[in-house]
Design a protein around this motif. Structure first.
Motif, PDB file in Angstrom:
ATOM      1  N   HIS A  21       1.268  -1.017   0.152  1.00 41.84           N
ATOM      2  CA  HIS A  21       0.013   0.361   0.001  1.00 41.84           C
ATOM      3  C   HIS A  21       1.287   1.443   0.014  1.00 41.84           C
ATOM      4  O   HIS A  21       0.447   2.306  -1.059  1.00 41.84           O
ATOM      5  N   GLU A  25       0.952   3.820  -2.989  1.00 40.76           N
ATOM      6  CA  GLU A  25       0.833   5.417  -2.446  1.00 40.76           C
ATOM      7  C   GLU A  25       1.501   6.401  -3.197  1.00 40.76           C
ATOM      8  O   GLU A  25       1.207   7.315  -3.520  1.00 40.76           O
ATOM      9  N   ILE A  42      -3.570  -0.306  -4.713  1.00 40.93           N
ATOM     10  CA  ILE A  42      -3.756   0.030  -3.050  1.00 40.93           C
ATOM     11  C   ILE A  42      -4.672  -1.042  -2.961  1.00 40.93           C
ATOM     12  O   ILE A  42      -4.254  -1.607  -1.430  1.00 40.93           O
TER      13      ILE A  42
END
Length: 160
Positions: A21, A25, A42
């Motif tokens: 993630h 991100e 994600i």
């Protein structure tokens, strides 16, 4: 190494869904949040993170959100090297797969990198609860500064 390859190695070698993630991100934010493939992946990592923590409600909610994004994300996912048709089909299988369906050339690249990818020193418990152990001081400071700025803006706009 591209963010997607890094994500894939973290996903398949470490099952470090939290870090997956984080990697995408950062890339997604740097791209101005335009890369819908990053957003979808994600979300996929979030689903796996919730599942491992036995948060079935969170996992199912995240899966619903991913399904809503998949049509817009599909061309981006294909461009990254995901076998999109297989990926979408796997979203209907439970439990979800822990190996990403990649186009063959991307799979070859990932497999060639796996032997050199550093192993994690985190325990399973640390991976499961990683969000509890991160340093959030920078995020908290940014939120406090944004709040102060909003308050200043409101106060300066007030006629009193």
């Amino acid at each position: 190494m591209t963010p997607f390859i890094h994500y894939t190695l973290l996903f398949e070698c470490h099952a470090d869904y939290f870090e997956c993630h984080e990697v995408l991100e950062e890339a997604w934010q740097a791209d101005g949040r335009r890369h819908h493939g990053y957003a979808a992946l994600i979300q996929y990592a979030v689903i796996h993170y919730h599942l491992r923590r036995d948060n079935l409600i969170g996992a199912k909610k995240s899966l619903r959100l991913l399904r809503r994004k998949i049509d817009i994300a599909s061309p981006y996912l294909h461009e990254l090297g995901l076998d999109v048709d297989s990926f979408v089909a796997q979203l209907d299988e439970w439990p979800l797969h822990t190996k990403l369906p990649l186009q063959q050339d991307v799979r070859d690249t990932v497999e060639s990198l796996k032997p050199t990818f550093p192993s994690t020193d985190l325990s399973f418990e640390q991976l499961v609860h990683k969000h509890l152990h991160r340093d959030r001081s920078e995020v908290i400071t940014e939120r406090e500064l944004a709040l102060l700025e909003r308050q200043r803006t409101r106060n300066s706009a007030s006629p009193y």
